[in-house]
Design a protein around this motif. Structure first.
Motif, PDB file in Angstrom:
ATOM      1  N   SER A 219     -41.297  -9.902  12.893  1.00  0.00           N
ATOM      2  CA  SER A 219     -41.324 -10.152  11.446  1.00  0.00           C
ATOM      3  C   SER A 219     -41.360  -8.812  10.733  1.00  0.00           C
ATOM      4  N   ASP A 220     -41.100  -8.803   9.417  1.00  0.00           N
ATOM      5  CA  ASP A 220     -41.111  -7.548   8.662  1.00  0.00           C
ATOM      6  C   ASP A 220     -42.456  -6.840   8.738  1.00  0.00           C
ATOM      7  N   THR A 221     -43.522  -7.611   8.861  1.00  0.00           N
ATOM      8  CA  THR A 221     -44.864  -7.020   8.844  1.00  0.00           C
ATOM      9  C   THR A 221     -45.382  -6.669  10.233  1.00  0.00           C
ATOM     10  N   ALA A 222     -44.612  -6.972  11.283  1.00  0.00           N
ATOM     11  CA  ALA A 222     -45.066  -6.742  12.656  1.00  0.00           C
ATOM     12  C   ALA A 222     -45.061  -5.256  12.991  1.00  0.00           C
ATOM     13  N   GLU A 223     -45.861  -4.904  13.984  1.00  0.00           N
ATOM     14  CA  GLU A 223     -45.828  -3.551  14.530  1.00  0.00           C
ATOM     15  C   GLU A 223     -44.505  -3.337  15.270  1.00  0.00           C
TER      16      GLU A 223
ATOM     17  N   VAL B 187     -32.305  -0.548   5.751  1.00  0.00           N
ATOM     18  CA  VAL B 187     -33.420  -0.466   4.817  1.00  0.00           C
ATOM     19  C   VAL B 187     -33.387  -1.679   3.901  1.00  0.00           C
ATOM     20  N   PRO B 188     -34.279  -2.655   4.091  1.00  0.00           N
ATOM     21  CA  PRO B 188     -34.307  -3.788   3.166  1.00  0.00           C
ATOM     22  C   PRO B 188     -34.968  -3.393   1.857  1.00  0.00           C
ATOM     23  N   PRO B 189     -34.789  -4.197   0.793  1.00  0.00           N
ATOM     24  CA  PRO B 189     -35.351  -3.847  -0.520  1.00  0.00           C
ATOM     25  C   PRO B 189     -36.847  -4.104  -0.589  1.00  0.00           C
ATOM     26  N   LEU B 190     -37.614  -3.256   0.069  1.00  0.00           N
ATOM     27  CA  LEU B 190     -39.071  -3.342   0.082  1.00  0.00           C
ATOM     28  C   LEU B 190     -39.648  -2.018  -0.372  1.00  0.00           C
ATOM     29  N   ALA B 191     -40.886  -2.037  -0.846  1.00  0.00           N
ATOM     30  CA  ALA B 191     -41.536  -0.789  -1.265  1.00  0.00           C
ATOM     31  C   ALA B 191     -41.584   0.178  -0.091  1.00  0.00           C
ATOM     32  N   PRO B 192     -41.159   1.429  -0.286  1.00  0.00           N
ATOM     33  CA  PRO B 192     -41.066   2.368   0.841  1.00  0.00           C
ATOM     34  C   PRO B 192     -42.424   2.722   1.435  1.00  0.00           C
ATOM     35  N   GLY B 193     -42.436   2.812   2.761  1.00  0.00           N
ATOM     36  CA  GLY B 193     -43.607   3.337   3.460  1.00  0.00           C
ATOM     37  C   GLY B 193     -44.785   2.405   3.565  1.00  0.00           C
ATOM     38  N   THR B 194     -44.620   1.117   3.228  1.00  0.00           N
ATOM     39  CA  THR B 194     -45.768   0.218   3.201  1.00  0.00           C
ATOM     40  C   THR B 194     -45.921  -0.614   4.469  1.00  0.00           C
ATOM     41  N   LEU B 195     -44.894  -0.676   5.299  1.00  0.00           N
ATOM     42  CA  LEU B 195     -44.922  -1.504   6.491  1.00  0.00           C
ATOM     43  C   LEU B 195     -44.866  -0.648   7.747  1.00  0.00           C
ATOM     44  N   PRO B 196     -45.379  -1.165   8.872  1.00  0.00           N
ATOM     45  CA  PRO B 196     -45.404  -0.357  10.099  1.00  0.00           C
ATOM     46  C   PRO B 196     -44.032   0.172  10.514  1.00  0.00           C
ATOM     47  N   TRP B 197     -42.972  -0.666  10.450  1.00  0.00           N
ATOM     48  CA  TRP B 197     -41.649  -0.198  10.874  1.00  0.00           C
ATOM     49  C   TRP B 197     -41.134   0.875   9.928  1.00  0.00           C
ATOM     50  N   GLN B 198     -41.483   0.780   8.624  1.00  0.00           N
ATOM     51  CA  GLN B 198     -41.041   1.794   7.671  1.00  0.00           C
ATOM     52  C   GLN B 198     -41.662   3.152   7.990  1.00  0.00           C
ATOM     53  N   ARG B 199     -42.921   3.133   8.366  1.00  0.00           N
ATOM     54  CA  ARG B 199     -43.571   4.395   8.735  1.00  0.00           C
ATOM     55  C   ARG B 199     -42.940   4.974   9.993  1.00  0.00           C
ATOM     56  N   ALA B 200     -42.621   4.100  10.965  1.00  0.00           N
ATOM     57  CA  ALA B 200     -41.971   4.578  12.194  1.00  0.00           C
ATOM     58  C   ALA B 200     -40.592   5.150  11.894  1.00  0.00           C
ATOM     59  N   TYR B 201     -39.859   4.487  11.002  1.00  0.00           N
ATOM     60  CA  TYR B 201     -38.525   4.961  10.620  1.00  0.00           C
ATOM     61  C   TYR B 201     -38.629   6.330   9.951  1.00  0.00           C
ATOM     62  N   ALA B 202     -39.575   6.486   9.010  1.00  0.00           N
ATOM     63  CA  ALA B 202     -39.737   7.751   8.300  1.00  0.00           C
ATOM     64  C   ALA B 202     -40.126   8.870   9.258  1.00  0.00           C
ATOM     65  N   GLU B 203     -40.991   8.558  10.210  1.00  0.00           N
ATOM     66  CA  GLU B 203     -41.416   9.574  11.176  1.00  0.00           C
ATOM     67  C   GLU B 203     -40.273  10.022  12.072  1.00  0.00           C
ATOM     68  N   ALA B 204     -39.274   9.151  12.292  1.00  0.00           N
ATOM     69  CA  ALA B 204     -38.137   9.507  13.135  1.00  0.00           C
ATOM     70  C   ALA B 204     -37.160  10.451  12.438  1.00  0.00           C
ATOM     71  N   ARG B 205     -37.280  10.619  11.116  1.00  0.00           N
ATOM     72  CA  ARG B 205     -36.436  11.534  10.346  1.00  0.00           C
ATOM     73  C   ARG B 205     -34.949  11.243  10.556  1.00  0.00           C
ATOM     74  N   LEU B 206     -34.565   9.982  10.290  1.00  0.00           N
ATOM     75  CA  LEU B 206     -33.183   9.565  10.490  1.00  0.00           C
ATOM     76  C   LEU B 206     -32.356   9.644   9.219  1.00  0.00           C
ATOM     77  N   GLY B 207     -32.990   9.917   8.073  1.00  0.00           N
ATOM     78  CA  GLY B 207     -32.289   9.845   6.809  1.00  0.00           C
ATOM     79  C   GLY B 207     -32.214   8.407   6.334  1.00  0.00           C
ATOM     80  N   GLY B 208     -31.862   8.214   5.072  1.00  0.00           N
ATOM     81  CA  GLY B 208     -31.759   6.872   4.527  1.00  0.00           C
ATOM     82  C   GLY B 208     -33.043   6.366   3.920  1.00  0.00           C
ATOM     83  N   ASP B 209     -34.184   7.033   4.217  1.00  0.00           N
ATOM     84  CA  ASP B 209     -35.450   6.620   3.629  1.00  0.00           C
ATOM     85  C   ASP B 209     -35.778   7.450   2.394  1.00  0.00           C
ATOM     86  N   GLY B 210     -34.775   8.105   1.857  1.00  0.00           N
ATOM     87  CA  GLY B 210     -34.902   8.899   0.639  1.00  0.00           C
ATOM     88  C   GLY B 210     -33.519   9.374   0.236  1.00  0.00           C
ATOM     89  N   PRO B 211     -33.405  10.083  -0.890  1.00  0.00           N
ATOM     90  CA  PRO B 211     -32.091  10.572  -1.317  1.00  0.00           C
ATOM     91  C   PRO B 211     -31.469  11.497  -0.282  1.00  0.00           C
TER      92      PRO B 211
END
Length: 366
Positions: free
Chosen positions: A95-99, A124-148
């Protein structure tokens, strides 16, 4: 002053944007407007000024992919596993909220078409950035797309693909429209199949045949006097000698290109007039019809704002197609009216819905 100038000039005069280069072409009749400068007190813009086109890179990458589909190098229905083994044997977030470790097996592989339609389960679904576990994992991977584009360095393609392969899909392939990441994964796939950089492939299959001489992933020294600083909330986000002044480690098919008005006009005309000399008319038709279900369109939220999606670009209910760049650019073709509109600014949009000047421009175009 032309009607288009009347629409765009107030945004320059009130300081909302330093300047703008825009065009509307109806049939063979072209209107071009160049207003303002590179920044407060800076030199005036030119018709050949170079802008970061951000996500308008996506349709250009998609056209290169479809050129390879036409010659049989890749197939739309083939799994990406051959060229992106990092994405084989995918697992899907429960689920979106799962680890990120709470997953189930994907029911089928990701296909090339999934990457083009943004239904690969990556994005990247239309959710507030950085609020969910997968979003934090994505940001930590430095893949781009989580910002301009240009927010932070992105690793080279092989390392990028390796990191992406450590993350779960957010939805089963084919089920959900998710923004951006599919275009970057497609760029890596295309470079691998071509045995060259993505930039070299784009030049060979799209930019070269169309004479798009100012489009690329970097701005050489000899052209930098035409390149624009990027502004955000009244300050410079990226200067002329910033991230686009040197070749990037990762050539982003989703958002890394710079271009000019006339280069984008050449690209738009190619599609509007049936694809020659890059694609066949039936390929252009395949790219520019909406492939999303009503549920998928609704789930895309502010990114699509009710529009559909074809292969690498938005498709609107009235048949217009194209896309926008969050660093201040917008493009649409309207085949029913044989029309192209292009808007280039150097000010980052406040959100995915665009800016006041964007809305004014498209209202004037009609």
């Amino acid at each position: 002053m032309s009607s288009l100038e009347n629409v765009l000039a107030p945004s320059v005069d009130d300081g909302s944007i330093p300047g703008v280069v825009a065009a509307v072409e109806r049939g063979r009749e072209l209107e071009v407007v160049v207003l303002g400068g590179t920044g407060p007190g800076g030199p005036p813009l030119r018709r050949d000024s170079i802008f970061r086109i951000a996500s308008i890179s996506k349709p250009i990458t998609a056209v290169a992919a479809m050129a390879l589909v036409e010659d049989g190098t890749i197939r739309l229905d083939e799994p990406v596993d051959r060229l992106l083994p990092e994405l084989a044997d995918r697992r899907v977030l429960r689920s979106d909220t799962a680890e990120p470790t709470d997953t189930v097996p994907a029911p089928r592989p990701i296909t090339v078409e999934d990457l083009l339609t943004f239904r690969s389960g990556l994005g990247v679904p239309p959710l507030a950035p950085g609020t969910l576990p997968w979003q934090r994992a994505y940001a930590e991977a430095r893949l781009g797309g989580d910002g301009p584009p240009g927010s932070h360095p992105v690793p080279p393609p092989d390392e990028w693909a390796r990191r992406l392969g450590t993350l779960p899909l957010l939805a089963p392939p084919g089920e959900r429209w998710l923004y951006h990441t599919g275009a970057d994964a497609l760029g890596v796939l295309l470079a691998r199949v071509a045995g060259a950089s993505l930039g070299a492939l784009l030049t060979e299959r799209v930019l070269g045949p169309l004479g798009m001489v100012d489009t690329g992933f970097t701005v050489p020294v000899g052209k930098r006097h035409r390149f624009q600083p990027e502004w955000r909330a009244g300050t410079v986000f990226d200067p002329v000698d910033g991230q686009w002044a040197r070749p990037p480690e990762f050539e982003s098919g989703g958002g890394g290109l710079v271009s000019t008005l006339d280069d984008l006009l050449a690209f738009a005309r190619m599609l509007r007039r049936g694809g020659d000399p890059v694609l066949r008319p039936e390929t252009v038709a395949a790219m520019t019809y909406d492939r999303l279900t009503e549920e998928q369109r609704a789930g895309a939220g502010i990114f699509l704002d009710g529009s559909g999606w074809g292969l690498g670009m938005a498709v609107e209910a009235d048949g217009r197609y194209g896309w926008d760049g969050g660093l201040g650019t917008s493009w649409r073709n309207d085949p029913a009216r044989d029309l192209t509109g292009i808007l280039l600014t150097q000010v980052m949009w406040p959100d995915p819905a665009g800016s006041a000047v964007t809305h004014s421009f498209w209202k004037a175009v009609g």
